[in-house]
Design a protein around this motif. Structure first.
Motif, PDB file in Angstrom:
ATOM      1  N   ASN A  46      10.044 -12.018  -3.087  1.00 17.31           N
ATOM      2  CA  ASN A  46       9.370 -11.133  -3.620  1.00 17.31           C
ATOM      3  C   ASN A  46       8.338 -10.662  -2.894  1.00 17.31           C
ATOM      4  OD1 ASN A  46       8.852  -9.427  -5.907  1.00 17.31           O
ATOM      5  ND2 ASN A  46       8.213 -10.932  -7.268  1.00 17.31           N
ATOM      6  N   GLU A  47       7.708  -9.369  -3.211  1.00 18.85           N
ATOM      7  CA  GLU A  47       6.413  -8.987  -2.714  1.00 18.85           C
ATOM      8  C   GLU A  47       5.937  -8.031  -3.500  1.00 18.85           C
ATOM      9  OE1 GLU A  47       7.250  -5.998   0.897  1.00 18.85           O
ATOM     10  OE2 GLU A  47       8.398  -7.861   1.251  1.00 18.85           O
ATOM     11  N   PRO A  48       4.678  -7.592  -3.385  1.00 13.59           N
ATOM     12  CA  PRO A  48       4.197  -6.817  -4.055  1.00 13.59           C
ATOM     13  C   PRO A  48       4.470  -5.562  -4.405  1.00 13.59           C
ATOM     14  CG  PRO A  48       2.488  -7.487  -2.365  1.00 13.59           C
ATOM     15  CD  PRO A  48       3.548  -8.244  -2.284  1.00 13.59           C
ATOM     16  N   SER A  49       5.053  -5.024  -3.325  1.00 14.42           N
ATOM     17  CA  SER A  49       5.525  -3.506  -3.294  1.00 14.42           C
ATOM     18  C   SER A  49       6.578  -3.302  -4.291  1.00 14.42           C
ATOM     19  CB  SER A  49       6.135  -3.374  -1.779  1.00 14.42           C
ATOM     20  OG  SER A  49       7.211  -4.086  -1.539  1.00 14.42           O
ATOM     21  N   LEU A  50       7.032  -4.637  -4.777  1.00 20.78           N
ATOM     22  CA  LEU A  50       8.189  -4.509  -6.054  1.00 20.78           C
ATOM     23  C   LEU A  50       7.510  -4.313  -7.220  1.00 20.78           C
ATOM     24  CD1 LEU A  50      10.753  -6.889  -4.476  1.00 20.78           C
ATOM     25  CD2 LEU A  50      10.757  -4.597  -4.097  1.00 20.78           C
ATOM     26  N   VAL A  51       6.284  -4.494  -7.408  1.00 20.96           N
ATOM     27  CA  VAL A  51       5.928  -4.523  -8.732  1.00 20.96           C
ATOM     28  C   VAL A  51       6.226  -3.014  -9.545  1.00 20.96           C
ATOM     29  CG1 VAL A  51       3.395  -3.605  -8.333  1.00 20.96           C
ATOM     30  CG2 VAL A  51       3.633  -5.282 -10.421  1.00 20.96           C
ATOM     31  N   ILE A  59       0.799  -1.249   0.015  1.00 16.79           N
ATOM     32  CA  ILE A  59      -0.035  -0.052   0.027  1.00 16.79           C
ATOM     33  C   ILE A  59       0.743   1.170   0.124  1.00 16.79           C
ATOM     34  CG2 ILE A  59      -1.773   1.074   1.192  1.00 16.79           C
ATOM     35  CD1 ILE A  59      -2.700  -1.283  -0.142  1.00 16.79           C
ATOM     36  N   ALA A  60       1.882   1.255   0.782  1.00 13.94           N
ATOM     37  CA  ALA A  60       2.948   2.442   0.820  1.00 13.94           C
ATOM     38  C   ALA A  60       3.594   2.454  -0.667  1.00 13.94           C
ATOM     39  CB  ALA A  60       3.986   2.164   1.845  1.00 13.94           C
ATOM     40  N   ALA A  61       3.747   1.644  -1.285  1.00 16.62           N
ATOM     41  CA  ALA A  61       4.284   1.676  -2.654  1.00 16.62           C
ATOM     42  C   ALA A  61       3.562   2.172  -3.724  1.00 16.62           C
ATOM     43  CB  ALA A  61       4.909   0.418  -2.910  1.00 16.62           C
ATOM     44  N   ASN A  62       2.062   2.291  -3.240  1.00 15.74           N
ATOM     45  CA  ASN A  62       0.966   2.771  -4.134  1.00 15.74           C
ATOM     46  C   ASN A  62       0.377   1.332  -4.928  1.00 15.74           C
ATOM     47  OD1 ASN A  62      -0.843   4.900  -4.631  1.00 15.74           O
ATOM     48  ND2 ASN A  62       0.326   5.424  -6.156  1.00 15.74           N
ATOM     49  N   VAL A  63       0.572   0.454  -4.628  1.00 17.43           N
ATOM     50  CA  VAL A  63      -0.085  -0.961  -5.047  1.00 17.43           C
ATOM     51  C   VAL A  63      -1.299  -1.024  -4.335  1.00 17.43           C
ATOM     52  CG1 VAL A  63       0.344  -3.446  -5.590  1.00 17.43           C
ATOM     53  CG2 VAL A  63       2.470  -1.834  -5.451  1.00 17.43           C
ATOM     54  N   GLN A  64      -2.349  -0.470  -4.888  1.00 19.23           N
ATOM     55  CA  GLN A  64      -3.661  -0.565  -4.181  1.00 19.23           C
ATOM     56  C   GLN A  64      -4.501  -1.603  -4.481  1.00 19.23           C
ATOM     57  OE1 GLN A  64      -5.010   3.554  -5.176  1.00 19.23           O
ATOM     58  NE2 GLN A  64      -3.256   4.632  -4.316  1.00 19.23           N
ATOM     59  N   ARG A  65      -4.264  -2.447  -5.492  1.00 21.30           N
ATOM     60  CA  ARG A  65      -4.921  -3.564  -5.438  1.00 21.30           C
ATOM     61  C   ARG A  65      -4.196  -4.842  -5.692  1.00 21.30           C
ATOM     62  NH1 ARG A  65      -8.817  -0.026  -7.644  1.00 21.30           N
ATOM     63  NH2 ARG A  65     -10.771  -0.033  -6.815  1.00 21.30           N
ATOM     64  N   MET A  66      -4.570  -6.084  -5.507  1.00 21.86           N
ATOM     65  CA  MET A  66      -3.753  -7.408  -5.460  1.00 21.86           C
ATOM     66  C   MET A  66      -4.409  -8.459  -5.826  1.00 21.86           C
ATOM     67  SD  MET A  66      -1.014  -6.279  -2.219  1.00 21.86           S
ATOM     68  CE  MET A  66      -2.087  -5.160  -1.585  1.00 21.86           C
ATOM     69  N   ILE A  67      -4.428  -9.195  -6.819  1.00 22.43           N
ATOM     70  CA  ILE A  67      -5.090 -10.255  -6.979  1.00 22.43           C
ATOM     71  C   ILE A  67      -4.401 -11.460  -6.590  1.00 22.43           C
ATOM     72  CG2 ILE A  67      -6.052 -11.643  -8.911  1.00 22.43           C
ATOM     73  CD1 ILE A  67      -7.006  -8.561  -8.774  1.00 22.43           C
ATOM     74  N   ILE A  95       0.768  -5.900 -15.464  1.00 22.05           N
ATOM     75  CA  ILE A  95       2.009  -6.054 -14.491  1.00 22.05           C
ATOM     76  C   ILE A  95       1.885  -7.143 -13.336  1.00 22.05           C
ATOM     77  CG2 ILE A  95       3.286  -4.314 -15.369  1.00 22.05           C
ATOM     78  CD1 ILE A  95       2.322  -2.541 -12.980  1.00 22.05           C
ATOM     79  N   GLU A  96       2.837  -7.835 -12.867  1.00 21.13           N
ATOM     80  CA  GLU A  96       2.556  -8.623 -11.795  1.00 21.13           C
ATOM     81  C   GLU A  96       3.930  -8.998 -11.031  1.00 21.13           C
ATOM     82  OE1 GLU A  96       2.862 -13.259 -12.565  1.00 21.13           O
ATOM     83  OE2 GLU A  96       1.822 -12.350 -14.539  1.00 21.13           O
ATOM     84  N   THR A  97       3.751  -9.502  -9.916  1.00 19.15           N
ATOM     85  CA  THR A  97       4.965 -10.018  -9.167  1.00 19.15           C
ATOM     86  C   THR A  97       5.155 -11.441  -9.328  1.00 19.15           C
ATOM     87  OG1 THR A  97       4.012 -10.079  -7.086  1.00 19.15           O
ATOM     88  CG2 THR A  97       5.105  -8.069  -7.908  1.00 19.15           C
ATOM     89  N   ASP A  98       4.052 -12.347  -9.213  1.00 20.35           N
ATOM     90  CA  ASP A  98       4.217 -13.683  -8.940  1.00 20.35           C
ATOM     91  C   ASP A  98       4.896 -14.160  -7.517  1.00 20.35           C
ATOM     92  OD1 ASP A  98       3.653 -16.526  -9.382  1.00 20.35           O
ATOM     93  OD2 ASP A  98       5.300 -16.782 -10.697  1.00 20.35           O
ATOM     94  N   ALA A  99       5.004 -13.013  -6.728  1.00 25.93           N
ATOM     95  CA  ALA A  99       5.488 -12.887  -5.234  1.00 25.93           C
ATOM     96  C   ALA A  99       4.946 -14.493  -4.583  1.00 25.93           C
ATOM     97  CB  ALA A  99       5.351 -11.719  -4.550  1.00 25.93           C
TER      98      ALA A  99
END
Length: 256
Positions: free
Chosen positions: A217-222, A26-34, A200-204
């Motif tokens: 890996n984690e979603p903040s790195l997308v 959320i802090a990295a502005n990743v506001q939705r995650m699937i 775009i995705e992470t597959d984290a």
């Protein structure tokens, strides 16, 4: 704003610090995650995450590596869960010829069943493909997968293959490998395929982008994936963020 269109927050690797991982996203502005579930345990966890967080959605299906373990009851369970409004896709499914746990014919049969399930419940299908491109494309065509469309998850194929998938109503999703120094094909795809067809995705927790390669890996790195696509296309990262976010919202039917 970014949307991580494929992440496994339901993985054991996050058992100790899941909330911190979500907070960093959320802090990295990743506001939705699937969040993608692909067996009993991960499907249950994906559903729980989708229920507990308004900005998390679930994709549920059965992974090809474990196809030999999937029963008709499991498919019926997935179908029943898909009625939940927070479920936005079926998968990840497809073919994986790298690992040999499940025979090819078993994988292919389950792949077909999940395409038909996606058509029945009118949800897109998320495709896992490892060393099986020819058979994946053939089955998608034979099963008329264009009727629901879907996503080629963590796409690592050629521009030519990407264009074939786009013709079948599929989006091309790029992850951490596009940032790898020697990842020729993903970089070519990022360069040549128009933004309107990209996600775009992470597959984290897997496939962390450079310079975090080899770490969890984690979603903040997308945003690092978006940054590399922007570099390759010679455009701003804001343009990539806006386009891929719109693509994901439109594709999954996400409402602000």
């Amino acid at each position: 704003m970014y949307i991580d269109t494929h992440v496994h927050l339901n993985a054991d690797q996050y058992d100790e610090d899941l909330q911190e991982v979500i907070d960093r996203a959320i802090a990295a502005n990743v506001q939705r995650m699937i969040v993608v579930g692909f067996d009993h345990k991960t499907i249950e966890r994906a559903m729980k995450l989708a229920e507990n967080y308004p900005f998390i959605y679930a994709v549920i299906g059965w992974h090809p590596v474990d196809a030999i373990d999937c029963t008709e009851e499991d498919l019926q369970w997935i179908e029943e869960l898909s009625a939940n409004k927070k479920v936005v896709g079926i998968g990840e499914t497809g073919l994986d010829y790298y690992w040999d746990k499940s025979p090819k014919d078993v994988q292919q049969a389950l792949f077909r069943k999940q395409i038909r399930l996606a058509q029945k419940v009118n949800l897109p299908i998320i495709i896992h493909n490892r060393e099986a491109t020819e058979d994946v494309l053939r089955i998608l065509k034979e099963e008329e997968a264009h009727l629901t469309g879907g996503i080629m998850h963590c796409f690592g194929g050629s521009v030519e293959t990407a264009l074939q998938c786009i013709d079948m109503n599929f989006m091309i999703s790029l992850g951490g490998p596009v940032t790898f120094k020697n990842a020729k094909k993903p970089k070519e795809v990022a360069t040549e395929i128009p933004l309107e067809h990209l996600l775009i995705e992470t597959d984290a927790p897997y496939l962390a982008p450079h310079p975090h390669r080899g770490k969890r890996n984690e979603p903040s790195l997308v945003p690092l994936v978006a940054e590399e696509i922007a570099r390759l296309k010679g455009i701003s990262i804001e343009e990539v963020a806006v386009a891929t976010t719109k693509n994901a919202k439109d594709f999954f039917g996400l409402i602000d």
